[in-house]
Scaffold this motif. Structure first.
Motif, short mmCIF file in Angstrom:
data_model
loop_
_atom_site.label_atom_id
_atom_site.label_comp_id
_atom_site.label_asym_id
_atom_site.label_seq_id
_atom_site.Cartn_x
_atom_site.Cartn_y
_atom_site.Cartn_z
N THR A 1 -18.65 75.81 88.14
CA THR A 1 -18.32 77.39 87.51
C THR A 1 -16.81 77.22 88.73
OG1 THR A 1 -20.10 78.03 86.22
CG2 THR A 1 -18.84 80.01 87.63
N CYS A 2 -15.81 78.31 88.65
CA CYS A 2 -15.27 78.69 89.24
C CYS A 2 -15.45 79.46 89.95
CB CYS A 2 -13.77 79.08 88.59
SG CYS A 2 -12.48 78.84 90.14
N GLU A 3 -15.14 79.79 91.53
CA GLU A 3 -15.70 81.12 91.93
C GLU A 3 -14.54 81.86 92.25
OE1 GLU A 3 -16.67 79.42 96.40
OE2 GLU A 3 -17.44 78.40 96.11
N LEU B 1 -22.93 73.72 90.17
CA LEU B 1 -22.06 74.05 90.57
C LEU B 1 -21.14 74.50 91.69
CD1 LEU B 1 -21.88 70.11 91.41
CD2 LEU B 1 -23.04 71.22 92.98
N SER B 2 -20.76 75.53 92.68
CA SER B 2 -18.89 75.59 92.32
C SER B 2 -18.23 75.75 92.94
CB SER B 2 -20.14 77.73 92.85
OG SER B 2 -20.14 77.44 93.91
N GLY B 3 -17.21 75.99 92.41
CA GLY B 3 -15.51 75.96 93.16
C GLY B 3 -15.00 76.35 92.80
N LEU B 4 -13.31 75.45 92.97
CA LEU B 4 -12.35 76.26 92.60
C LEU B 4 -11.58 75.37 91.34
CD1 LEU B 4 -10.54 76.95 95.60
CD2 LEU B 4 -11.53 78.80 94.22
N CYS B 5 -11.31 76.26 90.35
CA CYS B 5 -10.90 75.46 89.02
C CYS B 5 -9.00 74.83 89.44
CB CYS B 5 -11.02 75.56 87.74
SG CYS B 5 -9.76 77.10 87.65
#
Lengths: 146, 146
Positions: free
Chosen positions: A97-99, A134-138
């Motif tokens: 998922t993008c934060e 998991l999260s991060g930036l797209c």
DNA sequence: GTCAGTGCAAACGGTTTGCATGTTT
DNA sequence: AAACATGCAAACCGTTTGCACTGAC
């Protein structure tokens, strides 16, 4: 190759087989989930079900989702801070998922399998790839922000 | 090789450098985090801080944790359904949480790095390994349940 | 007719916020 | 003295629950 029922009917049939009653709210929620190609929050599911059927309460939606999960027809996962997202069970996959924009991607099992195997080998830990994203930036947000 | 200050002092010094005020609640929260070898929820941090200092409100703890996160001195992650857990930043690592006993393990960066690289290569997605814990079953619960 | 399923409203747990007060600088 | 940090209580959001009622079987 039999004359295939709609995906919606398949889910309802499974409910029937488990002695669950087929109600209007259930039809609506299942329809929403079948139609959805994204992962939806309970609130989004409620809103869409209300469009189809007018007057489905959030608590009912939660109860229906719980029933679907009990029968392994649906799963939810937690994406960062936000509300949980639900979807029907298909092929096994993980979530990221993008934060920034909160879009959730599915990731092929292969990507997770290596990590899963390593966790099993090193910790004896059995990974449930569905349950937490998991999260991060797209790519798009990364380009925009940096 | 200078005479090393305590880890606690290091954190407080960083706060000072950022023009933050050093208060009793902050000392207590930082001390709790330094002493903790597990990952603590905000509630646990509050309770332990109250032992050290008597009367630290939950809202203050949340505000202090937010400040520490803003300065990259601490991070939190979400473990399944439960409350978020916080800890001071050390070496980079990921989290896995047992759905049954709720223990959180740290996993070496190496395990995540391959997945991270793959996500970057395939989706252009930048993984934030801290922020969300993967969940599953730890070795002990697997043995007990199955 | 029975019982599972529903809507409503109230409760819940974790977290955030507005505001008046207290403390650091 | 001025700015910031605190405690309290109330608000908040997502989710769960108790209850009386409805509708599927």
């Amino acid at each position: 190759m039999n004359a295939e029922a709609t995906p919606c009917d398949e889910v309802l049939e499974t409910l029937r087989l488990h002695a669950k009653r087929i109600t209007e709210p259930k039809r609506a929620v299942v329809q929403v989930l079948v139609d959805a190609h994204e992962h939806l929050t309970a609130e989004e599911i409620t809103q869409r079900a209300q469009v189809l059927r007018g007057d489905v309460s959030p608590s009912t939606v939660y109860r229906i989702l719980e029933e679907l999960e009990d029968l392994s027809l649906a799963v939810h996962s937690h994406a960062g801070h936000a509300a949980a997202v639900y979807h029907l069970t298909g092929q096994s996959h993980g979530h990221v998922t993008c934060e920034s924009c909160h879009v959730t991607f599915e990731v092929s099992s292969d990507s997770f399998n290596r990590l899963a195997r390593e966790l099993m080998d090193t910790l004896g830990f059995e990974l449930d790839r569905h349950h937490v994203a998991l999260s991060g930036l797209c790519a798009h947000c990364r380009a925009t922000i940096h």
